[in-house]
Scaffold this active site. Structure first.
Site, PDB file in Angstrom:
ATOM      1  N   ASP A   7     -44.283  29.280  20.615  1.00 39.14           N
ATOM      2  CA  ASP A   7     -44.828  29.027  19.273  1.00 39.14           C
ATOM      3  C   ASP A   7     -45.160  30.359  18.614  1.00 39.14           C
ATOM      4  OD1 ASP A   7     -45.776  27.478  17.091  1.00 39.14           O
ATOM      5  OD2 ASP A   7     -47.825  27.860  17.730  1.00 39.14           O
ATOM      6  N   SER A   8     -45.336  30.307  17.307  1.00 38.61           N
ATOM      7  CA  SER A   8     -45.731  31.517  16.572  1.00 38.61           C
ATOM      8  C   SER A   8     -47.163  31.920  16.919  1.00 38.61           C
ATOM      9  CB  SER A   8     -45.609  31.260  15.080  1.00 38.61           C
ATOM     10  OG  SER A   8     -46.371  30.120  14.722  1.00 38.61           O
ATOM     11  N   CYS A  70     -42.786  25.394  17.653  1.00 38.61           N
ATOM     12  CA  CYS A  70     -42.976  25.788  16.255  1.00 38.61           C
ATOM     13  C   CYS A  70     -41.908  25.127  15.370  1.00 38.61           C
ATOM     14  CB  CYS A  70     -42.854  27.308  16.164  1.00 38.61           C
ATOM     15  SG  CYS A  70     -43.099  27.952  14.516  1.00 38.61           S
ATOM     16  N   GLU A 150     -57.332  26.883  12.162  1.00 34.73           N
ATOM     17  CA  GLU A 150     -57.650  28.012  13.052  1.00 34.73           C
ATOM     18  C   GLU A 150     -59.143  28.333  13.002  1.00 34.73           C
ATOM     19  OE1 GLU A 150     -55.127  31.113  13.712  1.00 34.73           O
ATOM     20  OE2 GLU A 150     -53.436  29.753  13.885  1.00 34.73           O
ATOM     21  N   CYS A 180     -45.811  20.611  11.525  1.00 40.65           N
ATOM     22  CA  CYS A 180     -46.372  21.935  11.832  1.00 40.65           C
ATOM     23  C   CYS A 180     -47.236  21.753  13.082  1.00 40.65           C
ATOM     24  CB  CYS A 180     -47.210  22.414  10.653  1.00 40.65           C
ATOM     25  SG  CYS A 180     -48.192  23.872  11.026  1.00 40.65           S
ATOM     26  N   HIS A 182     -49.929  22.867  14.091  1.00 41.88           N
ATOM     27  CA  HIS A 182     -51.383  22.746  13.950  1.00 41.88           C
ATOM     28  C   HIS A 182     -51.840  21.354  13.503  1.00 41.88           C
ATOM     29  CE1 HIS A 182     -50.968  27.053  14.050  1.00 41.88           C
ATOM     30  NE2 HIS A 182     -52.266  27.253  13.895  1.00 41.88           N
TER      31      HIS A 182
HETATM   32  N1  DGL Z   1     -46.219  27.136  14.247  1.00 44.20           N
HETATM   33  C1  DGL Z   1     -45.954  27.023  12.833  1.00 44.20           C
HETATM   34  C2  DGL Z   1     -45.132  25.749  12.587  1.00 44.20           C
HETATM   35  O1  DGL Z   1     -45.176  24.802  13.352  1.00 44.20           O
HETATM   36  C3  DGL Z   1     -47.219  27.024  12.004  1.00 44.20           C
HETATM   37  C4  DGL Z   1     -47.931  28.364  11.963  1.00 44.20           C
HETATM   38  C5  DGL Z   1     -47.086  29.463  11.352  1.00 44.20           C
HETATM   39  O2  DGL Z   1     -46.889  29.489  10.119  1.00 44.20           O
HETATM   40  O3  DGL Z   1     -46.623  30.292  12.124  1.00 44.20           O
HETATM   41  O4  DGL Z   1     -44.405  25.690  11.628  1.00 44.20           O
END
Ligand code: DGL
Length: 249
Positions: A7-8, A70, A150, A180, A182
């Protein structure tokens, strides 16, 4: 099986949570690119480059499968990653579409896709939903949710006013794709905004359904080995993992 989860940042832990609940893997290796998050406001070239660098990291482990938790990576970099990976690479977009198809019989149902700006711009969800013959799709870039989550604000005034800002003109949805990593953390709050009438599509649950349909899992692993890595401040990520997932790190 040994799985990698990319993930990012920290959001992909919501996908790890589903993998743990279903006890599918003997070992889970997580990498969050916390030094460079968010990906959702970056352009395609940058997202692909970062994703390929993450792929190189995962090549150091003997994994059988890599899940890109992600959505932004899944929308932009999956093909490039697959072409350079010695293992299977699975994204979250296709499983999310399959879960939506399984949840909705009526092709005229209202579907609301919530995701980062980059994911919405890619039209990854929209294109596949249209291909599946769904007629009423509303796509909404809701990036402000990311920092709010966050910050640990899963409900309350701030989230409420941001939801009103984003949703005031949105037709009442029958299904909401939480596109997403989150967003599952605020799924209750989003669901209640729309009077709990919509089916919520969660990437973690969708990927588990997808994995169970495509791979053979002969055993359950109630106590998998877990390794958490991050490109910046791995201790902070491990602390969040302990908190969200109730695991030892
Ligand atoms: N992990 C990213 C997503 O699922 C969300 C957070 C980001 O913008 O890196 O798209």
């Amino acid at each position: 099986m040994k799985v990698g989860v990319f993930d990012s940042g920290i959001g992909g832990l919501t996908v790890v949570k589903s993998l743990l609940e279903h006890q599918l893997f003997e070992e889970i290796i997580y990498f969050g690119d916390t030094a460079r998050v968010p990906y959702g406001i970056k352009d395609k070239n940058t997202i692909v480059r970062y994703s390929l660098e993450a792929l190189e990291f995962f090549k150091n482990f003997d994994i059988d499968l890599l899940i890109t938790a992600c959505n932004t990576v899944s929308a932009y970099a999956l093909e490039e990653m697959r072409s350079q990976a010695p293992f299977d690479v699975i994204g979250v977009v296709e499983p999310g579409i399959i879960a939506t198809q399984n949840a909705l019989d009526d092709k005229h149902s209202n579907i609301l896709v919530l995701a980062t700006q980059a994911t919405i711009n890619s039209k990854a969800y929209e294109t596949l939903l249209q291909r599946a013959d769904f007629k009423n799709i509303t796509s909404k870039a809701t990036g402000l949710f990311v920092p709010i989550i966050e910050e640990g604000l899963f409900e309350g005034e701030v989230l409420q006013s941001v939801m009103t800002h984003y949703f005031k003109e949105v037709p009442c949805p029958d299904a909401i794709i939480l596109g997403c990593t989150h967003f599952p953390l605020i799924s209750q709050t989003i669901g209640s905004y729309f009077g709990h009438k919509a089916t919520l599509i969660h990437s973690g649950e969708a990927i588990v359904e997808y994995l169970e349909a495509h791979y053979k899992f002969e055993k359950k692993f109630s106590n998998p080995k877990l390794k958490f890595f991050a490109s910046e401040n791995p201790e902070a990520l491990r602390a969040i993992a302990r908190d969200w997932l109730s695991v030892e790190t």
